[in-house]
Design a protein around this motif. Structure first.
Motif, mmCIF file in Angstrom:
data_model
loop_
_atom_site.group_PDB
_atom_site.id
_atom_site.type_symbol
_atom_site.label_atom_id
_atom_site.label_comp_id
_atom_site.label_asym_id
_atom_site.label_seq_id
_atom_site.Cartn_x
_atom_site.Cartn_y
_atom_site.Cartn_z
ATOM 1 N N PHE A 25 0.836 -1.204 0.000
ATOM 2 C CA PHE A 25 0.000 0.000 0.000
ATOM 3 C C PHE A 25 0.874 1.258 0.000
ATOM 4 C CE2 PHE A 25 -2.240 3.522 1.833
ATOM 5 C CZ PHE A 25 -3.507 3.445 1.288
ATOM 6 N N LYS A 26 1.865 1.283 0.860
ATOM 7 C CA LYS A 26 2.748 2.450 0.984
ATOM 8 C C LYS A 26 3.430 2.760 -0.345
ATOM 9 C CE LYS A 26 6.948 3.985 3.353
ATOM 10 N NZ LYS A 26 8.001 3.608 4.333
ATOM 11 N N TYR A 35 0.592 3.748 -3.136
ATOM 12 C CA TYR A 35 -0.052 5.042 -2.880
ATOM 13 C C TYR A 35 0.906 6.203 -3.154
ATOM 14 C CZ TYR A 35 -2.637 8.751 -0.548
ATOM 15 O OH TYR A 35 -3.301 9.919 -0.276
ATOM 16 N N SER A 36 2.191 6.010 -2.865
ATOM 17 C CA SER A 36 3.174 7.084 -3.061
ATOM 18 C C SER A 36 3.365 7.431 -4.531
ATOM 19 C CB SER A 36 4.521 6.700 -2.444
ATOM 20 O OG SER A 36 5.131 5.642 -3.162
ATOM 21 N N ILE A 48 0.737 7.179 -6.853
ATOM 22 C CA ILE A 48 -0.569 7.498 -7.427
ATOM 23 C C ILE A 48 -0.764 9.011 -7.455
ATOM 24 C CG2 ILE A 48 -3.077 7.358 -7.044
ATOM 25 C CD1 ILE A 48 -2.040 4.757 -8.030
ATOM 26 N N VAL A 97 -2.675 12.143 -6.756
ATOM 27 C CA VAL A 97 -3.675 12.386 -5.716
ATOM 28 C C VAL A 97 -3.946 13.882 -5.604
ATOM 29 C CG1 VAL A 97 -4.169 12.174 -3.252
ATOM 30 C CG2 VAL A 97 -2.910 10.354 -4.416
ATOM 31 N N ASN A 153 -9.745 11.538 -1.970
ATOM 32 C CA ASN A 153 -8.654 10.853 -1.283
ATOM 33 C C ASN A 153 -9.147 9.562 -0.640
ATOM 34 O OD1 ASN A 153 -5.900 11.028 -0.964
ATOM 35 N ND2 ASN A 153 -5.993 12.980 0.102
ATOM 36 N N ILE A 159 -9.548 6.994 -3.359
ATOM 37 C CA ILE A 159 -8.253 6.508 -3.818
ATOM 38 C C ILE A 159 -7.688 5.501 -2.825
ATOM 39 C CG2 ILE A 159 -5.838 7.188 -4.175
ATOM 40 C CD1 ILE A 159 -6.901 9.734 -5.516
ATOM 41 N N ILE A 160 -7.808 5.788 -1.544
ATOM 42 C CA ILE A 160 -7.336 4.857 -0.513
ATOM 43 C C ILE A 160 -8.073 3.528 -0.622
ATOM 44 C CG2 ILE A 160 -7.347 4.425 1.985
ATOM 45 C CD1 ILE A 160 -6.722 7.431 2.339
ATOM 46 N N VAL A 203 -6.771 1.685 -3.797
ATOM 47 C CA VAL A 203 -5.425 1.141 -3.611
ATOM 48 C C VAL A 203 -5.465 -0.063 -2.671
ATOM 49 C CG1 VAL A 203 -3.094 1.608 -2.744
ATOM 50 C CG2 VAL A 203 -4.280 3.333 -4.091
ATOM 51 N N THR A 204 -6.303 0.005 -1.632
ATOM 52 C CA THR A 204 -6.459 -1.133 -0.715
ATOM 53 C C THR A 204 -6.958 -2.359 -1.466
ATOM 54 O OG1 THR A 204 -6.925 0.351 1.144
ATOM 55 C CG2 THR A 204 -7.614 -1.944 1.372
#
Length: 296
Positions: free
Chosen positions: A238-239, A242-243, A245, A247, A255, A258-259, A262-263
């Protein structure tokens, strides 16, 4: 003449999202964007569509705006009927704005006295909020290189300069794979599966193809002293993802979505880290993993 009295319509399909511009301007499409241009018949068949009306007029009055960008400056203004995003260049007066109305209508308004001519399709995609548009259709913009290996999508992701394009080039050299994009991928969940789509933004890379493939593997890259595959926990996945993507940090609703996306992605798509060198051995070790050999 740059301005025309009759209304012209320009249609694009990116990630199965139809984008239409209604305007009295002639819009020039670059080679990359022409790959995604479609006709009205194909646009009408698409399930997901967004229509933008382009007008030459005075811009709305600027009130209490919040700066949300740099270079080409963006200022966001919340109003009762929707949001307005003003664009300016070199700290001059805003030359256009993108208005997203709460009733679903979308408008690009160009300051009628502006010296900044918007003649290319890139100008209009810069004006609209592509992160929001695609996210609302379950699609994310991932900083990555994207290749086609045996009709499956392999994605290399990581920060600028880490070697995404290099690894894609190595696969092209040694495995004859097509490079769909050298800098960006549009990844989207559809029918419970994740797909990667070609995207007309490719940075300094010349690689840009309009193709969609189911994602087989996402490879997180790091430079190392040897080629080595590393397992990742879901939190680490995830880290990393997400970094990379795109946003809109000012948009809490977006947001949150998006979270959630990504999850879902890290739970349903294979993701591995490759500590690597820019050589053929990096291709061989990853290929063996893809082919089912347990190397970690």
């Amino acid at each position: 003449n740059f301005f025309r009295g009759d209304i012209k319509m320009y249609y694009y399909s990116i990630g199965d999202v139809g984008i239409k511009f209604n305007t009295n301007k002639k819009i020039n499409s670059s080679t990359k964007f022409k790959l995604f241009q479609i006709n009205k018949e194909k646009f009408d068949l698409l399930k997901n569509k967004v229509v933008f009306s382009i007008k030459n007029d005075k811009l709305p009055q600027i009130n209490d705006c919040k700066k949300i960008g740099s270079g080409f400056e963006y200022f966001l203004q919340e109003e009762k009927n929707g949001t307005i995003r003003f664009l300016q260049k070199d700290e001059k007066e805003p030359y256009c704005c993108y208005i997203s109305y709460k009733n679903g209508q979308q408008e690009i308004r160009i300051e009628e006295k502006s010296e900044y001519l918007m003649s290319n399709i890139e100008d209009y995609f810069k004006a609209i909020d592509v992160v929001d548009i695609f996210c609302r259709h379950n699609a994310l913009i991932l900083h990555s290189s994207f290749i086609n290996y045996k009709n499956a999508g392999i994605i290399f992701s990581g920060p600028s300069g880490i070697g995404k394009s290099t690894q894609a080039d190595l696969w092209n050299k040694y495995e004859k794979t097509d490079i769909i994009n050298g800098d960006r991928s549009l990844i989207k969940k559809s029918n419970h599966k994740w797909y990667a789509y070609g995207f007309p933004y490719s940075g300094s890379s010349n690689y840009c193809l309009n193709k969609v493939l189911e994602i087989k593997l996402i490879v997180i890259l790091e430079q190392g002293k040897q080629n080595n595959l590393v397992k990742l926990s879901n939190i680490e996945k995830f880290k990393y993802i997400y970094s990379q993507i795109s946003v809109n940090k000012w948009d809490k609703y977006l947001n949150t979505k998006i979270i959630d996306l990504v999850t879902d992605l890290v739970s349903n798509v294979s993701i591995i880290k490759l500590s690597c060198l820019p050589n053929e051995s990096a291709v061989k070790i990853l290929k063996s993993f893809i082919e089912g050999e347990n190397l970690i």
